[in-house]
Design a protein around this motif. Sequence first.
Motif, mmCIF file in Angstrom:
data_model
loop_
_atom_site.group_PDB
_atom_site.id
_atom_site.type_symbol
_atom_site.label_atom_id
_atom_site.label_comp_id
_atom_site.label_asym_id
_atom_site.label_seq_id
_atom_site.Cartn_x
_atom_site.Cartn_y
_atom_site.Cartn_z
ATOM 1 N N GLY A 8 52.402 43.461 36.762
ATOM 2 C CA GLY A 8 51.408 44.484 37.085
ATOM 3 C C GLY A 8 51.784 45.795 36.424
ATOM 4 N N GLY A 10 50.081 48.691 36.253
ATOM 5 C CA GLY A 10 49.052 49.635 36.686
ATOM 6 C C GLY A 10 49.622 50.997 37.040
ATOM 7 N N TYR A 11 48.937 51.690 37.926
ATOM 8 C CA TYR A 11 49.319 53.042 38.349
ATOM 9 C C TYR A 11 50.684 53.050 39.036
ATOM 10 C CZ TYR A 11 44.733 54.909 37.235
ATOM 11 O OH TYR A 11 43.602 55.322 36.565
ATOM 12 N N VAL A 12 51.060 51.916 39.637
ATOM 13 C CA VAL A 12 52.365 51.856 40.290
ATOM 14 C C VAL A 12 53.400 51.215 39.372
ATOM 15 C CG1 VAL A 12 53.634 50.738 42.183
ATOM 16 C CG2 VAL A 12 51.497 51.913 42.639
ATOM 17 N N ASP A 33 51.673 42.059 32.195
ATOM 18 C CA ASP A 33 50.347 42.120 32.819
ATOM 19 C C ASP A 33 49.457 41.050 32.191
ATOM 20 O OD1 ASP A 33 48.941 44.734 34.503
ATOM 21 O OD2 ASP A 33 47.596 43.226 33.655
ATOM 22 N N ARG A 38 45.505 46.466 28.605
ATOM 23 C CA ARG A 38 46.385 47.410 29.298
ATOM 24 C C ARG A 38 47.773 47.444 28.655
ATOM 25 N NH1 ARG A 38 45.802 48.484 35.782
ATOM 26 N NH2 ARG A 38 45.079 50.577 35.351
ATOM 27 N N VAL A 86 50.930 43.912 41.771
ATOM 28 C CA VAL A 86 49.559 43.543 41.375
ATOM 29 C C VAL A 86 48.568 44.078 42.401
ATOM 30 C CG1 VAL A 86 50.407 41.480 40.209
ATOM 31 C CG2 VAL A 86 49.647 41.311 42.579
ATOM 32 N N ASN A 87 47.285 43.949 42.094
ATOM 33 C CA ASN A 87 46.232 44.454 42.984
ATOM 34 C C ASN A 87 46.240 43.701 44.312
ATOM 35 O OD1 ASN A 87 45.476 43.828 40.115
ATOM 36 N ND2 ASN A 87 44.038 45.478 40.504
ATOM 37 N N THR A 88 45.990 44.439 45.387
ATOM 38 C CA THR A 88 45.793 43.812 46.701
ATOM 39 C C THR A 88 44.491 44.398 47.287
ATOM 40 O OG1 THR A 88 47.273 45.517 47.604
ATOM 41 C CG2 THR A 88 48.221 43.333 47.253
ATOM 42 N N SER A 127 53.628 45.933 45.697
ATOM 43 C CA SER A 127 52.251 46.153 46.154
ATOM 44 C C SER A 127 52.267 46.442 47.645
ATOM 45 C CB SER A 127 51.409 44.889 45.974
ATOM 46 O OG SER A 127 51.423 44.421 44.670
ATOM 47 N N THR A 128 51.212 47.101 48.112
ATOM 48 C CA THR A 128 51.040 47.294 49.552
ATOM 49 C C THR A 128 50.390 46.031 50.109
ATOM 50 O OG1 THR A 128 50.710 49.635 49.156
ATOM 51 C CG2 THR A 128 50.008 48.784 51.303
ATOM 52 N N GLU A 157 55.829 51.324 47.741
ATOM 53 C CA GLU A 157 55.861 52.531 46.920
ATOM 54 C C GLU A 157 55.090 53.655 47.609
ATOM 55 O OE1 GLU A 157 57.712 53.250 44.219
ATOM 56 O OE2 GLU A 157 56.917 55.165 44.861
ATOM 57 N N GLU A 161 49.357 59.782 43.230
ATOM 58 C CA GLU A 161 48.917 60.001 41.857
ATOM 59 C C GLU A 161 48.813 61.501 41.565
ATOM 60 O OE1 GLU A 161 45.544 57.547 40.824
ATOM 61 O OE2 GLU A 161 46.446 55.907 41.946
ATOM 62 N N LYS A 275 41.501 51.286 51.788
ATOM 63 C CA LYS A 275 41.886 49.872 51.699
ATOM 64 C C LYS A 275 42.994 49.545 52.697
ATOM 65 C CE LYS A 275 44.744 48.836 48.146
ATOM 66 N NZ LYS A 275 46.008 48.199 48.531
ATOM 67 N N ARG A 342 39.056 55.745 41.549
ATOM 68 C CA ARG A 342 38.896 54.683 42.549
ATOM 69 C C ARG A 342 38.618 55.288 43.931
ATOM 70 N NH1 ARG A 342 44.114 51.088 41.200
ATOM 71 N NH2 ARG A 342 45.063 53.148 41.171
ATOM 72 N N PRO A 386 41.765 43.251 38.547
ATOM 73 C CA PRO A 386 42.258 43.508 37.202
ATOM 74 C C PRO A 386 41.095 43.871 36.284
ATOM 75 C CG PRO A 386 43.323 41.588 38.121
ATOM 76 C CD PRO A 386 42.294 42.022 39.122
HETATM 77 P P1 NAD Z 1 46.324 48.659 39.303
HETATM 78 O O1 NAD Z 1 45.017 47.972 39.390
HETATM 79 O O2 NAD Z 1 46.413 49.940 38.561
HETATM 80 O O3 NAD Z 1 47.402 47.664 38.652
HETATM 81 C C1 NAD Z 1 47.569 46.329 39.021
HETATM 82 C C2 NAD Z 1 47.811 45.518 37.754
HETATM 83 O O4 NAD Z 1 48.195 44.184 38.116
HETATM 84 C C3 NAD Z 1 46.572 45.374 36.871
HETATM 85 O O5 NAD Z 1 46.840 45.905 35.588
HETATM 86 C C4 NAD Z 1 46.328 43.856 36.808
HETATM 87 O O6 NAD Z 1 45.833 43.421 35.564
HETATM 88 C C5 NAD Z 1 47.713 43.312 37.098
HETATM 89 N N1 NAD Z 1 47.752 41.925 37.592
HETATM 90 C C6 NAD Z 1 46.966 41.335 38.526
HETATM 91 N N2 NAD Z 1 47.365 40.067 38.735
HETATM 92 C C7 NAD Z 1 48.430 39.858 37.911
HETATM 93 C C8 NAD Z 1 49.298 38.751 37.664
HETATM 94 N N3 NAD Z 1 49.154 37.593 38.326
HETATM 95 N N4 NAD Z 1 50.282 38.893 36.738
HETATM 96 C C9 NAD Z 1 50.447 40.056 36.069
HETATM 97 N N5 NAD Z 1 49.669 41.145 36.272
HETATM 98 C C10 NAD Z 1 48.680 41.037 37.176
HETATM 99 O O7 NAD Z 1 46.839 48.846 40.795
HETATM 100 P P2 NAD Z 1 47.924 49.915 41.315
HETATM 101 O O8 NAD Z 1 47.238 51.191 41.666
HETATM 102 O O9 NAD Z 1 49.086 49.917 40.400
HETATM 103 O O10 NAD Z 1 48.321 49.253 42.700
HETATM 104 C C11 NAD Z 1 49.119 48.080 42.737
HETATM 105 C C12 NAD Z 1 49.605 47.893 44.161
HETATM 106 O O11 NAD Z 1 50.380 49.032 44.561
HETATM 107 C C13 NAD Z 1 48.484 47.782 45.204
HETATM 108 O O12 NAD Z 1 48.904 46.907 46.213
HETATM 109 C C14 NAD Z 1 48.398 49.199 45.766
HETATM 110 O O13 NAD Z 1 47.906 49.211 47.077
HETATM 111 C C15 NAD Z 1 49.848 49.633 45.753
HETATM 112 N N6 NAD Z 1 50.064 51.098 45.685
HETATM 113 C C16 NAD Z 1 49.290 51.886 44.879
HETATM 114 C C17 NAD Z 1 49.545 53.254 44.801
HETATM 115 C C18 NAD Z 1 48.715 54.151 43.930
HETATM 116 O O14 NAD Z 1 48.856 55.362 44.023
HETATM 117 N N7 NAD Z 1 47.873 53.646 43.052
HETATM 118 C C19 NAD Z 1 50.604 53.813 45.525
HETATM 119 C C20 NAD Z 1 51.373 52.974 46.320
HETATM 120 C C21 NAD Z 1 51.105 51.615 46.387
#
Ligand code: NAD
Length: 480
Positions: A8, A10-12, A33, A38, A86-88, A127-128, A157, A161, A275, A342, A386
């Motif tokens: 994953g 992403g933002y985290v 990813d 990405r 990853v996304n939850t 992930s959360t 985490e 942001e 969420k 989002r 994703p």
């Molecule tokens: P995001 O959508 O930015 O990133 C998630 C990434 O996971 C995506 O790029 C997606 O393509 C990838 N992915 C999905 N399934 C996959 C797999 N099987 N293998 C590899 N990659 C895969 O989401 P995010 O904001 O980074 O959040 C991720 C988790 O962290 C969530 O559970 C969220 O609740 C938690 N979180 C987010 C924040 C925040 O500020 N954004 C803060 C704390 C916790």
Amino acid sequence: MVKICCLGAGYVGGPTMAVIALKCPSVEVVVVDISVARIAAWNSDQLPIYEPGLDDVVKKCRGRNLFFSTEIEKHIGQADIVFVSVNTPTKTRGLGAGMAADLTYWESAARMIADVAKSDKIVVEKSTVPVKTAEAIEKILIHNSKGINFQILSNPEFLAEGTAIQDLFNPDRVLIGGRETPEGKKAVQALKQVYANWVPEDRIITTNLWSAELSKLAANAFLAQRISSVNAISALCEATGADVAEVAYSVGKDTRIGPKFLSASVGFGGSCFQKDILSLVYICECNGLPEVASYWKDVIKVNDYQKSRFVNRVVSSMFNTVSEKKIAVLGFAFKKDTGDTRETPAIDVCKGLLGDKAKISIYDPQVSEEQIQRDLALKKFDWDHPVHLQPTSPTAVKQVTVTWDAYEATKGAHGVCILTEWDEFRKLDYVKIYENMQKPAFIFDGRNVIDPQKLRKIGFIVFSIGKPLDPWLKDMPAVV
Ligand code: NAD
Ligand code: UDX
């Protein structure tokens, strides 16, 4: 050399792993990813997310001990520690739709880890997730393990942001939950050693797995509850002539309450609060605790009320109709210093105004037209999948235009809505904006960034969240 792989990017996953790589030169970190686009962006000069300070960190370590790749199986295979970030998302169909966390992506990640692992691994929940997820993940890993030993840790985490890098450099705490077995304790120590490279030991908290998982949901619920509390009071301020900034300041001076996170707003947004509270509510209901569920649900109810109250205020002030009127929206991101949209309150406000047939002209310094059009067309919760699995760009909403200039957005408008607290909105030339608008010219400040008295002197009719009402607005029908 310890090898870390993070699923994953992403933002985290991206910022967290970049900071681990920076602070731990002897650790190799690979972020993988399923989204090819990405990963390509992480390997380019235009990173896929805007976050102050992130470019610097990535530039210092990329190619040294930080890598971004789509070769998921290879890098899981080589890693000692596998983070899953990853996304939850919230489930959109089936059991628990609209509330429960959808663990599809988590489960497929866990199955992939079990499938390709050829050596023992520590698997870290980043992930959360709902409390007790580690148990389910453990079952998937153990039942498919082919004799390999997996230790599951929860390491939620807490970064926000816009301040992610600073939060990661200097966290209030790092939380690590693990099994209370000798192997579990060893795994907790191994992860603790990674963070101990830069985080003081007294800020690294270790707990059992379920406490760590639940602490993350509880922390987000407490934070969101503070905002709904101050927003509820903001409605009462408008009705009584009190000023929410003064009330929040006085309340926050009590050291038991504290001053942070008491800014009234048009509503909280972002990918987490709604969420995670919905997930908490669902868990409470599943555990036979309807009163607890309803307590937390009300935090979201007040947030929805705040957004619709804002829309009603705009429409009722402008003679109860905005049909075919140009309304400028300044700020679309869910908070300043991020391009993330989002669950931004701007989506609901714009949809509300479109429902009354307004013509909307939007300016945000970090959000593109394509993103805004997608957001306005996507169904609730569809955004949290994703990127490449999200519905393809639907037809643009005709009543909406997007510009890269605040003056262009406000030209000829009947009203201006400020929906994100970007610093530049404090410094705009409001005399120029006023001169180019239709009269009477309205400004609705959903973030309390402008000085209402100064703008009234220019000639604007001003509504600011939780502030004493403009005499004009007092004569308008009550807003509920
Ligand atoms: P995001 O959508 O930015 O990133 C998630 C990434 O996971 C995506 O790029 C997606 O393509 C990838 N992915 C999905 N399934 C996959 C797999 N099987 N293998 C590899 N990659 C895969 O989401 P995010 O904001 O980074 O959040 C991720 C988790 O962290 C969530 O559970 C969220 O609740 C938690 N979180 C987010 C924040 C925040 O500020 N954004 C803060 C704390 C916790
Ligand atoms: C949040 C949590 O703060 C973080 O710990 C967690 O890891 C992820 O979720 P984030 O959503 O990135 O972080 O930003 P945050 O600063 O918490 O803001 C969330 C929303 O609340 C934004 O829309 C913001 O504008 C709003 N907000 C925040 C207010 O309306 N008033 C405040 O006083 C603070």
